[in-house]
Design an enzyme around this catalytic site. Structure first.
Site, short mmCIF file in Angstrom:
data_model
loop_
_atom_site.label_atom_id
_atom_site.label_comp_id
_atom_site.label_asym_id
_atom_site.label_seq_id
_atom_site.Cartn_x
_atom_site.Cartn_y
_atom_site.Cartn_z
N ASN A 31 37.01 48.93 41.99
CA ASN A 31 37.76 49.98 42.65
C ASN A 31 38.94 49.37 43.41
OD1 ASN A 31 38.35 52.61 43.65
ND2 ASN A 31 36.16 53.08 43.59
N HIS B 107 37.02 26.08 53.98
CA HIS B 107 37.76 25.08 54.76
C HIS B 107 36.79 24.12 55.42
CE1 HIS B 107 41.58 27.32 54.50
NE2 HIS B 107 40.79 28.37 54.49
N THR C 297 25.77 35.69 52.21
CA THR C 297 25.91 34.27 52.50
C THR C 297 24.97 33.40 51.66
OG1 THR C 297 24.25 34.38 54.26
CG2 THR C 297 26.56 34.77 54.89
N LYS C 298 23.98 34.04 51.00
CA LYS C 298 22.97 33.31 50.22
C LYS C 298 22.79 33.99 48.87
CE LYS C 298 20.37 32.00 54.33
NZ LYS C 298 19.12 32.16 55.08
#
Length: 198
Positions: free
Chosen positions: A98, A128, A178-179
């Site tokens: 979308n 980073h 995050t996992k």
């Protein structure tokens, strides 16, 4: 100095290009001349794509074949879309995205067939260094993201570097993933946690 497949060899040591280091997930310099030129090409193609409408199907396929040459053109990507390079995108048939999706593809992003992605989803391979000193030197790195087939990603979700999402998984709107997410599992929240499975 000997050149082998785009990498240099000097005194027996291989010196990868910044592009090779970037794609491999190693620390690289994003200000490299080649990478800057490739981002400029991607930006020009995005600009062309982002003024098209669904009525411009042939034009969209042509632009996508140049912007994302490793991806299927049998996809529905609603403009605007945003990428870093495009050539690290591996999108299979019948994927739907979308409006306003962001793909920071410094490393490969793979999206399986028939996956549906809501508006303003961010799929971010770029990262980073954690050390202030390393960041001050300007280096960046990335981790690839792999999304299986028939996944549903709700609007505004963010997929962070290195994540793998299994086939048929559901990512709730606004989740920060995050996992890794196993196949058939539903996750939601910040950070995303499992709330259901099939």
């Amino acid at each position: 100095m000997l050149i082998i497949l785009g990498a240099s060899v000097n005194n027996g040591r291989s010196m990868a290009t910044e592009k090779q280091k970037m794609i491999a997930g190693d620390l690289y310099q994003p200000g490299d001349k080649q990478l800057c030129a490739e981002r400029e090409i991607a930006q020009q193609l995005m600009q062309e794509y982002n003024v098209t409408t669904v009525a411009d199907a042939d034009k969209r396929r042509d632009i996508l074949s140049r912007l994302m040459p490793a991806s299927s053109t049998k996809v529905a990507l609603r403009a605007p879309i945003y990428v870093d390079y495009g050539y690290n995108m591996y999108i299979k048939d019948d994927v739907f995205c979308n409006y306003g999706c962001v793909f920071l593809d410094v490393c490969p992003i793979s999206i399986g067939a028939a996956t549906e992605i809501g508006p303003y989803v961010q799929i971010l391979t770029a990262d980073h260094p954690r050390s202030v000193e390393d960041r001050a030197r300007g280096g960046e790195f990335g981790r690839p993201i792999s999304i299986g087939k028939q996944v549903w990603i709700g609007g505004g979700a963010i997929i962070l570097p290195g994540v793998t999402i299994g086939d048929g998984a559901v990512i709730g709107a606004g989740a920060v993933v995050t996992k890794d997410v196993p196949a058939g599992v539903t996750v939601a929240g910040v950070p995303a946690r499992q709330i259901a499975s099939v």
